[in-house]
Design an enzyme around this catalytic site. Structure first.
Site, PDB file in Angstrom:
ATOM      1  N   ASN A 101      33.365  66.120  25.614  1.00 54.16           N
ATOM      2  CA  ASN A 101      33.134  65.499  24.307  1.00 54.16           C
ATOM      3  C   ASN A 101      32.012  64.462  24.310  1.00 54.16           C
ATOM      4  OD1 ASN A 101      34.614  63.741  25.904  1.00 54.16           O
ATOM      5  ND2 ASN A 101      35.717  62.839  24.171  1.00 54.16           N
TER       6      ASN A 101
ATOM      7  N   SER B 260      28.621  62.919  43.219  1.00 56.45           N
ATOM      8  CA  SER B 260      27.591  61.890  43.064  1.00 56.45           C
ATOM      9  C   SER B 260      26.936  61.620  44.414  1.00 56.45           C
ATOM     10  CB  SER B 260      28.203  60.591  42.530  1.00 56.45           C
ATOM     11  OG  SER B 260      27.280  59.518  42.617  1.00 56.45           O
TER      12      SER B 260
ATOM     13  N   GLY C 277      28.351  62.755  26.818  1.00 54.02           N
ATOM     14  CA  GLY C 277      27.521  62.696  28.006  1.00 54.02           C
ATOM     15  C   GLY C 277      27.156  64.043  28.599  1.00 54.02           C
ATOM     16  N   ILE C 278      27.199  64.121  29.915  1.00 54.53           N
ATOM     17  CA  ILE C 278      26.838  65.337  30.635  1.00 54.53           C
ATOM     18  C   ILE C 278      27.762  66.486  30.237  1.00 54.53           C
ATOM     19  CG2 ILE C 278      26.720  66.396  32.927  1.00 54.53           C
ATOM     20  CD1 ILE C 278      25.967  63.618  34.021  1.00 54.53           C
ATOM     21  N   GLY C 279      29.039  66.186  30.049  1.00 60.35           N
ATOM     22  CA  GLY C 279      29.995  67.226  29.671  1.00 60.35           C
ATOM     23  C   GLY C 279      29.668  67.855  28.332  1.00 60.35           C
TER      24      GLY C 279
ATOM     25  N   TYR D 254      34.933  54.208  43.795  1.00 57.68           N
ATOM     26  CA  TYR D 254      34.233  55.296  43.111  1.00 57.68           C
ATOM     27  C   TYR D 254      33.568  56.226  44.126  1.00 57.68           C
ATOM     28  CZ  TYR D 254      30.957  57.700  40.019  1.00 57.68           C
ATOM     29  OH  TYR D 254      30.251  58.664  39.344  1.00 57.68           O
TER      30      TYR D 254
ATOM     31  N   GLY E 260      36.013  66.588  29.974  1.00 62.47           N
ATOM     32  CA  GLY E 260      35.112  65.538  29.500  1.00 62.47           C
ATOM     33  C   GLY E 260      33.960  66.102  28.695  1.00 62.47           C
TER      34      GLY E 260
END
Length: 328
Positions: free
Chosen positions: A59, A186, A61-63, A214, A57
């Site tokens: 590409n 999380s 946000g946090i990644g 989630y 991930g």
């Protein structure tokens, strides 16, 4: 009479909307005061020249911000995600801001085991080492559905997929010791309550069910970190973390009403930017003081308290065995 009924109905809806906003605001305000009074910052200046880092991930946000920081420290960074076009934009951005051209894209879809196996085969054939594996990619708020592997979509993307990926890359991590595995969990894992026998099944279709689904996936991430810490060589650091409340698009598939409320509160309470949210991830990737720390949970670049059930060794082993069964 009908107009009056419509009027009162609209009034009730308005009151409910206001009450929801206030209750959510109060809850998030309590969270900010209790868990994020200060935004943690990675203070390590460690270089990563000659190291290879893989960020799922990476590409957005946090990644993306994690990949950028690792590249800025000299690492060769592989961005693993869906969507070549968005990945190309991310790579162009990272190269422009860091000057490091050793940033590459490899396609990976965590909702498909066939994609994960192909990715791992390609990676293992291309690279001779893996120093840092960041299991960052995830999703939330999506309509409950089964993947082609007959697994709940959220559980596969957030947990079973990363579990399989890590398993298939373990030999490279061992060959590159000392190496690190970082798992983005999380604080919502506190709300998780899993049934091991139905871990891969859809738990329900309501908004409440989506929330607990989630949370369950993030609790599984915590239990998985504990298991890896027991099973892998001591020279492999493996820890999980809560990045904080961050303005990212992970929950963009929530119903528009709830999404608007959430985004409004993000602005009101000054939620973290993706760069700020990546700080604890980067800390676990580079800080010397955590190289020998294993099976712990971090928030704001410090060890944090977690749900007590995570220390249940029997549950850790049962979830591990179920995960091996599901991903075999």
């Amino acid at each position: 009479m009908i107009l009056a009924a419509i009027y009162y109905l609209l009034l009730i809806v308005l009151y409910l909307y206001t009450a929801l906003c206030l209750l959510t605001l109060l809850g998030l305000l309590c969270y900010k005061i209790g868990f994020e009074p200060v935004k943690g910052v990675c203070k390590s200046n460690a270089r990563l020249d000659g190291k290879i880092a893989l960020v799922t991930g990476g590409n957005q946000g946090i990644g993306l911000e994690t990949a950028r920081e690792l590249a800025a420290r000299g690492a060769t960074v592989i961005i693993a995600c869906r969507g070549a076009e968005k990945a190309a934009e991310a790579i162009q951005d990272i190269v422009a801001t860091t000057g490091n051209k050793q940033v590459e894209y490899m396609p990976l879809d965590l909702s498909r085991f066939s994609s994960i196996r192909q990715f791992a085969a390609d990676f293992n054939n291309t690279y001779d080492r893996l120093d840092i594996l960041v299991n960052n990619a995830g999703c939330g708020g999506v309509t409950p559905k089964y993947t082609e592997d007959e697994i709940d979509f959220v559980m596969q993307v957030n947990y079973f997929g990363p579990f399989l990926l890590t398993k298939l890359l373990t030999e490279k991590l061992i060959a590159s010791k000392p190496s690190r595995i970082v798992i983005v969990s999380s604080i919502l894992h506190f709300f998780g309550n899993i049934n091991v026998d139905t871990l891969d099944k859809i738990v329900g279709h309501s908004i409440k069910s989506k929330f607990y689904n989630y949370s369950n996936s993030k609790l599984c991430d915590m239990l998985w970190a504990k298991a890896l810490a027991k099973k892998l060589p001591e020279d492999i650091s493996v820890n999980s973390l809560h990045p904080g409340l961050v303005r990212t698009n992970i929950f963009n598939k929530l119903p528009s009403f709830f999404l608007k409320v959430f985004m409004f509160l993000c602005d009101v309470l000054n939620f973290k930017t993706p760069k700020e949210g990546a700080q604890t991830v980067v800390h676990l990737c580079v800080a010397d003081e955590v190289q020998n720390v294993r099976g712990k949970y971090f928030s704001e670049c410090c060890e944090a308290k977690y749900k007590q059930v995570v220390d249940d060794e029997d549950l850790v082993e049962r979830v591990w065995n179920k995960s091996v069964e599901v991903t075999s």
